[in-house]
Design a protein around this motif. Structure first.
Motif, PDB file in Angstrom:
ATOM      1  N   UNK A   5      -8.271   4.226   5.719  1.00 54.26           N
ATOM      2  CA  UNK A   5      -6.994   4.304   6.411  1.00 54.26           C
ATOM      3  C   UNK A   5      -6.089   5.310   5.709  1.00 54.26           C
ATOM      4  N   UNK A   6      -6.080   5.274   4.374  1.00 53.22           N
ATOM      5  CA  UNK A   6      -5.252   6.203   3.614  1.00 53.22           C
ATOM      6  C   UNK A   6      -5.959   6.577   2.313  1.00 53.22           C
ATOM      7  N   UNK A   7      -5.651   7.729   1.824  1.00 56.57           N
ATOM      8  CA  UNK A   7      -6.168   8.158   0.528  1.00 56.57           C
ATOM      9  C   UNK A   7      -5.022   8.399  -0.450  1.00 56.57           C
ATOM     10  N   UNK A   8      -3.814   8.082  -0.039  1.00 52.76           N
ATOM     11  CA  UNK A   8      -2.652   8.258  -0.889  1.00 52.76           C
ATOM     12  C   UNK A   8      -2.677   7.187  -1.985  1.00 52.76           C
ATOM     13  N   UNK A   9      -2.747   7.574  -3.269  1.00 51.69           N
ATOM     14  CA  UNK A   9      -2.850   6.574  -4.340  1.00 51.69           C
ATOM     15  C   UNK A   9      -1.600   5.694  -4.481  1.00 51.69           C
ATOM     16  N   UNK A  10      -0.439   6.202  -4.114  1.00 50.73           N
ATOM     17  CA  UNK A  10       0.781   5.392  -4.220  1.00 50.73           C
ATOM     18  C   UNK A  10       0.780   4.244  -3.212  1.00 50.73           C
TER      19      UNK A  10
END
Length: 116
Positions: A5-10
């Motif tokens: 769904x997301x690869x944003x680490x935050x």
């Protein structure tokens, strides 16, 4: 649906931290619930009023005995403390500290011992 769904680490960190804190809060409430319904807890006993204290006359205090020198028990305690601190040599003497010395005289005594 093989893509994340997301690869944003935050965002991943925020989701993980939220899940962890929700689990911790749930465990906290579960522990409180267990303490509230604890079947092994003994019922509270009613305390009976304590009897009135009887007035007793205290015997007069004996005068303190002043000993000359240092008692062997104090020497043993000081030696044990120094040994526990890590000193492995022989303790030659224990002196009573005289509070009348100034910092200058104490420093001169320390310097004299270190040089001689």
């Amino acid at each position: 649906m093989g893509h994340p769904v997301t690869t944003n680490p935050l965002i991943i960190m925020t989701i993980n931290m939220t899940v962890v804190f929700i689990v911790l809060v749930a465990l906290s409430y579960l522990i409180r619930l267990i303490h509230a319904i604890d079947p092994t807890k003994e019922p509270e006993k009613k305390e009976e009023p304590a009897p009135a204290p009887v007035a007793q006359v205290a015997p007069p205090e004996p005068e303190p005995v002043i000993e000359e020198g240092i008692s062997p028990e104090v020497i043993a305690a000081i030696s044990a403390a120094i040994t526990a601190y890590g000193y492995s040599g022989h303790i030659h003497a224990v002196h009573i500290v005289n509070h009348e010395h100034t910092l200058w005289s104490e420093t001169s005594h320390i310097n004299a011992r270190n040089q001689g």
